[in-house]
Design an enzyme around this catalytic site. Sequence first.
Site, PDB file in Angstrom:
ATOM      1  N   GLU A 187      -5.339  -1.485   7.865  1.00  0.00           N
ATOM      2  CA  GLU A 187      -5.122  -0.200   7.185  1.00  0.00           C
ATOM      3  C   GLU A 187      -3.671   0.257   7.338  1.00  0.00           C
ATOM      4  O   GLU A 187      -3.083   0.818   6.412  1.00  0.00           O
ATOM      5  CB  GLU A 187      -6.094   0.859   7.703  1.00  0.00           C
ATOM      6  N   HIS A 239      -1.399  -1.112   4.738  1.00  0.00           N
ATOM      7  CA  HIS A 239      -1.332  -0.386   3.464  1.00  0.00           C
ATOM      8  C   HIS A 239      -0.237   0.682   3.503  1.00  0.00           C
ATOM      9  O   HIS A 239       0.490   0.869   2.528  1.00  0.00           O
ATOM     10  CB  HIS A 239      -2.669   0.290   3.146  1.00  0.00           C
ATOM     11  N   ASP A 298      -4.496  -4.918  -0.684  1.00  0.00           N
ATOM     12  CA  ASP A 298      -5.619  -5.751  -0.247  1.00  0.00           C
ATOM     13  C   ASP A 298      -5.547  -7.112  -0.923  1.00  0.00           C
ATOM     14  O   ASP A 298      -5.058  -7.238  -2.051  1.00  0.00           O
ATOM     15  CB  ASP A 298      -6.958  -5.106  -0.645  1.00  0.00           C
TER      16      ASP A 298
END
EC number: 3.4.24.77
Length: 132
Positions: free
Chosen positions: A84, A87, A93
């Site tokens: 995460e 990101h 992804d």
Amino acid sequence: TVTVTYDPSNAPSFQQEIANAAQIWNSSVRNVQLRAGGNADFSYYEGNDSRGSYAQTDGHGRGYIFLDYQQNQQYDSTRVTAHETGHVLGLPDHYQGPCSELMSGGGPGPSCTNPYPNAQERSRVNALWANG
């Protein structure tokens, strides 16, 4: 080198995983470094969400990360947190990727515990942060 500040205080159950994820990224890339502190660029939260964990981010250091309890019991928590955080650093992804790829996320299944970005992911983050 750009320093991005994060606030882990709203995810008390994941303090160790958050610290580990920051250390992993800090040792993997040179153009951006993460540190905990006030007046943060992004924050971590925890709770229950049917969507699992996710990042709401501009992909350049701002936003927040939500860590889902159930997903973090099923999957390796440091991998989830580092994924995460990826990101927030600008990576998308890539669920069809192998376990060696951090951004493959849950794609390879719960047996995958690798929390480290691979060479391509590291160079992509360095490139994204090369100019600040």
